[in-house]
Every structure is written in C-alpha cells, then in structure tokens.
Design an enzyme around this catalytic site. Structure first.
Site, PDB file in Angstrom:
ATOM      1  N   TYR A  57      -9.731   1.534  -8.976  1.00 23.73           N
ATOM      2  CA  TYR A  57     -10.471   0.628  -8.448  1.00 23.73           C
ATOM      3  C   TYR A  57     -11.861   0.822  -8.005  1.00 23.73           C
ATOM      4  CZ  TYR A  57      -5.722  -0.792  -7.410  1.00 23.73           C
ATOM      5  OH  TYR A  57      -4.277  -1.099  -7.619  1.00 23.73           O
ATOM      6  N   PRO A 202       1.863 -10.077  -5.758  1.00 21.25           N
ATOM      7  CA  PRO A 202       3.037 -10.389  -5.009  1.00 21.25           C
ATOM      8  C   PRO A 202       2.996 -11.832  -4.989  1.00 21.25           C
ATOM      9  CG  PRO A 202       1.409  -9.691  -3.581  1.00 21.25           C
ATOM     10  CD  PRO A 202       1.060  -9.242  -4.957  1.00 21.25           C
TER      11      PRO A 202
END
Length: 278
Positions: A57, A202
C-alpha cells in the site's frame, strides 16, 4: 466489548472484531494527507483495535502514514502489516524469498516505529519459492523477536494446512463477502482451528448496495446496505474479523456502527442464499 464483538488472535491477543483496513488512505500531499490522518485517528477513537496495512500500500507510505497518525500506539491497538510483494522494476511482483521477507520486515519495523510487529502476514504465497521456505523465514523472524504472530493471505485449505505443520498460524486474510464466498472452505478450516479470518473486500466494493434483497433487509433493519453486509459477516462465523476500509469520516462512522446491528433469523435467511452471480 463483549465476547461476541471481540476475538483473541493467536489465542491471546484480544481485538474488536470489526477492524479497519488502511489501504484506501492516501499518503498524498495536503489536504488529502490531513484527511487520511484524521480518518486513522478517528478509527481509534471509535474503538478500532485492529488496523490492517501492507508494504504494497504505497510501497511503505501507508505504514508511515499510520505511524504519523497513531504513534505512540495505544496499548490495545494491533497494527498488522504484510510482506512478500516487491517492485524491482517499478511494478509489483510476488517475492517470497527469505532474504526479501527479512529485509521487508526490518524496513517495516522502521516505518512503523516499533521493535516488534504483533501480527505479520505473508501477502501472497510466491509459487516460485517453497512454502516451507517462506513460512520458515517468518518463523525465524518470530524467534528473533521481530514479529509475534504469523498470518497468511489468499491461501487455499491445502496451503494453510501445510503452513500449520511448520508453525502456528494466527490469521488468514482472503477475499470474502456476502456475495463472494469462494473461500468458504478456508473459512471453515479457520473456524475449526480458531484462526482469525480477516476478509478483504468485505462489502464487495459497494455492490451490496445495488442488490434488491440486501436493500430490502437494510430498510427493514433501519440500516444501510453496507452495515447489513458487515453485520452478516460478523454473524456468519465467530472467527471473522472484517477490515472495511475508507478515506471518508462519514463512511467510517457508518462502518463502525455495524457491529451493533443484530440481524433477525429471517433477515439472515433472506441473505444466506445470495451469491455474486445471482
């Protein structure tokens, strides 16, 4: 926090099950950076005790951002990061060589301003390197005191089983959500062994909000589709620890309210049959 809203990762490290994924926080110049710092700090203020990041990231920039926002860290905060992806020519490639993993952990310790990473996850299994070598390198790092617990990401049931013959595995981070349950067998293996399962993506990148059945359940529950998707995850298995990410303070507050939502058996029945292809 109650037992239903917490989980002990590795059997000893209690966290709030609903965590925060930092991937979407930009390490950009102002004003975006100020907002990213504010979101990270607000997550902790809202009771988050599990924050997920990775070298990938921003090639370490996300880790540095979290350290700037949160160091010195609260005693109950678990900041987990991942290694095993490199960019030798500017593009990300899998690199599970033990020397790479060792170097990336050392660099992460510096960026995170800590002497030990409480949960270190292998971002992906490098198919060119024996899994025993990759997991064995992490085991050696744990013995050296640089990491405390070992996790895996995007693994199969067989890979998880093989890794567990080498060392204890505290977590698995696979893609999983209400509409995408490809890794249900991996989740079942984690549940049997009491291994934390940290689903990434999710809420299916917002797809939950356009599904009529999910929207109907959200209306019935006086909640948002995102909250319904997260509440479904939390109720689906006691080892699931979702890590929804956002760069918005409003969306953060929406996400973190999801563990207070209790879906009724009827609502869960209406959701259980859903799949991405339906």
């Amino acid at each position: 926090m109650t037992a239903t809203t917490t989980f002990q990762i590795g059997g000893d490290l209690r966290v709030r099950r609903l965590g925060f994924g930092a991937m979407h926080l930009p390490a950009a110049p102002e004003p975006d950076r100020a907002n990213a710092l504010a979101v990270a700090r607000r997550a902790v203020e809202l009771g988050v005790t599990l924050i997920d990041t990775a070298y990938l990231y921003g090639w370490g920039a996300n880790e540095e951002l979290l350290a700037e926002a949160l160091h010195p860290y609260p005693a109950d905060l678990l900041l987990t990061t991942k290694v095993g992806v490199a960019r030798p020519k500017g593009e990300g490639v899998l690199d599970g060589r033990p020397e790479t993993l060792r170097a990336q952990v050392d660099a992460a310790l510096g960026r995170l301003r800590t002497e030990r990473i409480e949960l270190l996850q292998l971002h992906r299994v490098d198919p060119e390197i024996p899994l025993a070598d990759q997991v064995g390198a992490l085991r050696e790092l744990r013995t050296a005191g640089k990491i405390a617990r070992i996790g895996l990401s995007e693994v199969t049931v067989a890979q998880l089983a093989e890794a567990r013959t080498i060392t204890d595995i505290a977590s698995v981070q696979n893609r999983y959500n209400l509409l995408d349950r490809e890794h249900e067998p991996v989740l079942a293996a984690c549940e049997k062994a009491r291994i934390a399962f940290l689903p990434w993506r999710p809420v299916a990148w917002g797809a939950a909000g356009v599904r009529a059945e999910i929207a109907a359940v959200a209306a019935d529950a006086d909640a948002t589709p995102t909250q319904v998707a997260l509440a479904w995850l939390l109720g689906h298995s006691p080892v699931i620890c979702p890590i929804p990410g956002t760069a918005s303070l409003d969306h953060l507050a929406e996400n973190m309210a999801a563990d207070a939502l209790r879906l009724t058996p009827d609502q869960r029945d209406r959701l259980d049959w859903l799949r991405e292809e339906d």
